[in-house]
Design a protein around this motif. Structure first.
Motif, PDB file in Angstrom:
ATOM      1  N   TRP A 190       0.843  -1.190   0.000  1.00 23.36           N
ATOM      2  CA  TRP A 190       0.000   0.000   0.000  1.00 23.36           C
ATOM      3  C   TRP A 190       0.878   1.240   0.000  1.00 23.36           C
ATOM      4  N   VAL A 191       0.599   2.183  -0.878  1.00 21.05           N
ATOM      5  CA  VAL A 191       1.336   3.436  -0.927  1.00 21.05           C
ATOM      6  C   VAL A 191       0.332   4.581  -0.963  1.00 21.05           C
ATOM      7  N   ASP A 192       0.534   5.583  -0.110  1.00 22.02           N
ATOM      8  CA  ASP A 192      -0.308   6.777  -0.157  1.00 22.02           C
ATOM      9  C   ASP A 192       0.154   7.655  -1.316  1.00 22.02           C
ATOM     10  N   SER A 193      -0.789   8.279  -1.988  1.00 23.59           N
ATOM     11  CA  SER A 193      -0.506   8.988  -3.233  1.00 23.59           C
ATOM     12  C   SER A 193       0.290  10.269  -3.060  1.00 23.59           C
ATOM     13  N   ASP A 194       0.491  10.715  -1.822  1.00 28.55           N
ATOM     14  CA  ASP A 194       1.308  11.907  -1.582  1.00 28.55           C
ATOM     15  C   ASP A 194       2.608  11.560  -0.860  1.00 28.55           C
ATOM     16  N   ASP A 195       2.957  10.275  -0.833  1.00 26.84           N
ATOM     17  CA  ASP A 195       4.197   9.819  -0.222  1.00 26.84           C
ATOM     18  C   ASP A 195       5.179   9.353  -1.295  1.00 26.84           C
ATOM     19  N   THR A 196       6.389   9.031  -0.889  1.00 24.74           N
ATOM     20  CA  THR A 196       7.373   8.477  -1.815  1.00 24.74           C
ATOM     21  C   THR A 196       8.086   7.300  -1.152  1.00 24.74           C
ATOM     22  N   VAL A 197       8.724   6.495  -1.997  1.00 25.10           N
ATOM     23  CA  VAL A 197       9.530   5.378  -1.497  1.00 25.10           C
ATOM     24  C   VAL A 197      10.986   5.631  -1.867  1.00 25.10           C
TER      25      VAL A 197
ATOM     26  N   GLY B 151      11.083   0.083   7.836  1.00 26.56           N
ATOM     27  CA  GLY B 151      11.230   1.409   8.398  1.00 26.56           C
ATOM     28  C   GLY B 151      10.673   2.504   7.502  1.00 26.56           C
ATOM     29  N   TYR B 152      10.295   3.613   8.119  1.00 28.44           N
ATOM     30  CA  TYR B 152       9.783   4.768   7.397  1.00 28.44           C
ATOM     31  C   TYR B 152      10.209   6.042   8.120  1.00 28.44           C
ATOM     32  N   GLN B 153      10.035   7.160   7.449  1.00 31.80           N
ATOM     33  CA  GLN B 153      10.322   8.456   8.052  1.00 31.80           C
ATOM     34  C   GLN B 153       9.172   9.409   7.763  1.00 31.80           C
ATOM     35  N   VAL B 154       8.728  10.132   8.785  1.00 33.65           N
ATOM     36  CA  VAL B 154       7.682  11.138   8.622  1.00 33.65           C
ATOM     37  C   VAL B 154       8.352  12.488   8.410  1.00 33.65           C
ATOM     38  N   LEU B 155       7.938  13.177   7.351  1.00 34.10           N
ATOM     39  CA  LEU B 155       8.573  14.438   6.984  1.00 34.10           C
ATOM     40  C   LEU B 155       7.542  15.529   6.763  1.00 34.10           C
ATOM     41  N   ASP B 156       7.915  16.744   7.076  1.00 40.93           N
ATOM     42  CA  ASP B 156       7.126  17.908   6.697  1.00 40.93           C
ATOM     43  C   ASP B 156       7.426  18.230   5.241  1.00 40.93           C
ATOM     44  N   LEU B 157       6.452  18.777   4.549  1.00 41.91           N
ATOM     45  CA  LEU B 157       6.643  19.075   3.136  1.00 41.91           C
ATOM     46  C   LEU B 157       7.798  20.033   2.885  1.00 41.91           C
ATOM     47  N   ASN B 158       8.109  20.866   3.855  1.00 43.52           N
ATOM     48  CA  ASN B 158       9.174  21.860   3.684  1.00 43.52           C
ATOM     49  C   ASN B 158      10.538  21.340   4.122  1.00 43.52           C
ATOM     50  N   THR B 159      10.594  20.083   4.559  1.00 38.94           N
ATOM     51  CA  THR B 159      11.849  19.516   5.016  1.00 38.94           C
ATOM     52  C   THR B 159      12.774  19.213   3.841  1.00 38.94           C
ATOM     53  N   ASN B 160      14.008  19.626   3.953  1.00 38.66           N
ATOM     54  CA  ASN B 160      15.009  19.272   2.945  1.00 38.66           C
ATOM     55  C   ASN B 160      15.615  17.920   3.313  1.00 38.66           C
TER      56      ASN B 160
ATOM     57  N   GLY C  23       2.544   1.437  14.639  1.00 39.93           N
ATOM     58  CA  GLY C  23       1.107   1.666  14.654  1.00 39.93           C
ATOM     59  C   GLY C  23       0.320   0.770  13.713  1.00 39.93           C
ATOM     60  N   ASN C  24      -0.776   1.319  13.219  1.00 38.16           N
ATOM     61  CA  ASN C  24      -1.680   0.583  12.334  1.00 38.16           C
ATOM     62  C   ASN C  24      -1.450   0.895  10.861  1.00 38.16           C
ATOM     63  N   TYR C  25      -0.329   1.483  10.532  1.00 40.70           N
ATOM     64  CA  TYR C  25      -0.118   1.973   9.175  1.00 40.70           C
ATOM     65  C   TYR C  25       0.029   0.837   8.173  1.00 40.70           C
ATOM     66  N   LEU C  26      -0.722   0.946   7.085  1.00 42.38           N
ATOM     67  CA  LEU C  26      -0.608  -0.030   6.006  1.00 42.38           C
ATOM     68  C   LEU C  26       0.690   0.144   5.239  1.00 42.38           C
ATOM     69  N   TRP C  27       1.115   1.399   5.066  1.00 42.28           N
ATOM     70  CA  TRP C  27       2.201   1.689   4.135  1.00 42.28           C
ATOM     71  C   TRP C  27       3.585   1.292   4.622  1.00 42.28           C
ATOM     72  N   CYS C  28       3.761   0.877   5.847  1.00 41.02           N
ATOM     73  CA  CYS C  28       5.071   0.387   6.293  1.00 41.02           C
ATOM     74  C   CYS C  28       5.071  -1.130   6.444  1.00 41.02           C
ATOM     75  N   ARG C  29       4.160  -1.771   5.714  1.00 40.70           N
ATOM     76  CA  ARG C  29       4.064  -3.229   5.745  1.00 40.70           C
ATOM     77  C   ARG C  29       3.807  -3.784   4.348  1.00 40.70           C
ATOM     78  N   LEU C  30       4.164  -5.044   4.180  1.00 38.10           N
ATOM     79  CA  LEU C  30       3.963  -5.776   2.937  1.00 38.10           C
ATOM     80  C   LEU C  30       3.215  -7.049   3.297  1.00 38.10           C
TER      81      LEU C  30
ATOM     82  N   TYR D 185      10.462   3.988   3.229  1.00 36.05           N
ATOM     83  CA  TYR D 185       9.250   4.750   2.913  1.00 36.05           C
ATOM     84  C   TYR D 185       9.313   6.131   3.538  1.00 36.05           C
ATOM     85  N   TYR D 186       8.837   7.142   2.792  1.00 36.76           N
ATOM     86  CA  TYR D 186       8.791   8.517   3.284  1.00 36.76           C
ATOM     87  C   TYR D 186       7.334   8.989   3.299  1.00 36.76           C
ATOM     88  N   HIS D 187       6.832   9.217   4.504  1.00 34.06           N
ATOM     89  CA  HIS D 187       5.449   9.655   4.680  1.00 34.06           C
ATOM     90  C   HIS D 187       5.441  11.149   4.962  1.00 34.06           C
ATOM     91  N   PHE D 188       4.700  11.904   4.144  1.00 32.68           N
ATOM     92  CA  PHE D 188       4.684  13.355   4.271  1.00 32.68           C
ATOM     93  C   PHE D 188       3.448  13.830   5.025  1.00 32.68           C
TER      94      PHE D 188
END
Length: 328
Positions: free
Chosen positions: A90-97, A120-129, A160-167, A208-211
């Motif tokens: 599962w990938v959210d349409s505003d995230d990247t891998v 593993g994943y990282q949560v980022l703000d849209l303005n984060t470099n 947590g319950n996130y789909l996007w950090c699992r296969l 995975y990078y979740h924004f």
């Protein structure tokens, strides 16, 4: 598509024209053999649908379905019905891998007797470099997990319950559907998905990078909508807690109970002091806070316990302190 599909990557799409190119470009690699990308355009009113069609026309591994807006749960259920792979990502349409994501998950699903991989994943703000580094499969980063560990992580902050950090193996979703109309569909259904599995593994690498963006479901500026979403989050976590107890995962159950206490605290605080409307959750949150001793665990901070005590036993003083400092 002539080759057998091994992995179906499902992406619900709704009004993400600013982010969709980045999402899809991060997924596409040189070797997409045995992989399909399923885009379910949930009635987007911007150019997201057109972007989906462009990728569909350009790549034979991309499949698109346009529907009227019916919510993310409906889109997920439809994506599952369309999926031909043995595995679901599962990938959210505003995230990247990360670069190399496809090659890594193709390696993972070749490992025998595993039903669910977590990574593993990282949560980022849209303005984060930030700079994404190329990744390749590292067998040393792979370790097995017990079912109890996997269940415990449902109540943890880290995974947590996130789909996007699992296969997931697709068969885990048999006879299951995401609840249409619920804004926390992953939190609602994950307990059943994992309970259908037997063998778990952790791939301890950042893939995975979740924004976190202001207009997403969890950052809505409309107070009524925000509280309705919070209601779904609260009720889904209560359901998770009850299910963990029913299925006999005691440590995970205790951790989940403690999480509910924090959710109840912040919901009640927002209704009490920030002018958020009561959408039918205040009474339940208040009941939990008044019985806070039942829900605390050894990881609960002393500061939080004091807050719970003041709200439960010294409400006038608690209200006074909060209005005075805004930090209670």
């Amino acid at each position: 598509m002539k080759n057998e599909i091994l992995i179906s990557i499902i992406i619900p799409v709704y009004n993400v024209e600013r982010y969709l190119h980045s999402c899809l470009n991060s997924l596409i690699s040189k070797n997409m053999k045995s992989v399909e990308i399923i885009l379910v355009d949930d009635g987007s009113s911007d150019s997201s649908g057109d972007i989906c069609d462009k990728y569909d026309n350009k790549y034979d591994f991309v499949r698109v379905k346009h529907i009227s807006n019916q919510g993310v749960s409906y889109a997920r259920n439809l994506g599952l019905k369309m999926a031909r792979g043995k595995w679901i990502s599962w990938v959210d349409s505003d995230d990247t891998v990360c670069p190399g994501f496809i090659d890594i998950i193709k390696k993972l699903v070749q490992i025998e007797k595993i039903d669910v991989f977590k990574f593993g994943y990282q949560v980022l703000d849209l303005n984060t470099n930030f700079k994404m580094s190329q990744k390749s499969f590292n067998p040393k980063s792979l370790s097995s997990e017990t079912k109890e560990m996997a269940m415990y992580d449902l109540a943890s902050v880290k995974y947590g319950n996130y789909l996007w950090c699992r296969l997931f193996k697709k068969k885990l979703f048999n006879n299951l559907e995401f609840p249409v109309g619920n804004n926390c569909e992953d939190a609602f259904l994950m307990i059943e998905i994992l309970n259908n599995a037997q063998n778990f593994a952790l791939y301890d690498e950042l893939l995975y990078y979740h924004f976190s963006r202001p207009n997403s479901v969890t950052h809505n500026s409309d107070k009524t909508k925000l509280m309705l979403q919070s209601k779904d989050w609260f009720e889904s976590n209560i359901r998770l807690t009850n299910k963990l107890k029913e299925y006999g995962f005691q440590k995970a159950y205790e951790k989940s109970e403690s999480s509910i206490l924090d959710i109840a605290y912040f919901l009640a605080r927002d209704i009490d002091f920030r002018g958020y409307p009561d959408v039918g959750i205040y009474a339940k949150a208040d009941e939990i806070l008044n019985n806070y001793k039942k829900y605390i665990d050894p990881t609960t901070s002393k500061k939080r316990i004091i807050q719970f005590f003041l709200r439960s036993k010294c409400r006038f003083f608690y209200d006074y302190i909060y209005r005075l400092s805004g930090k209670v």
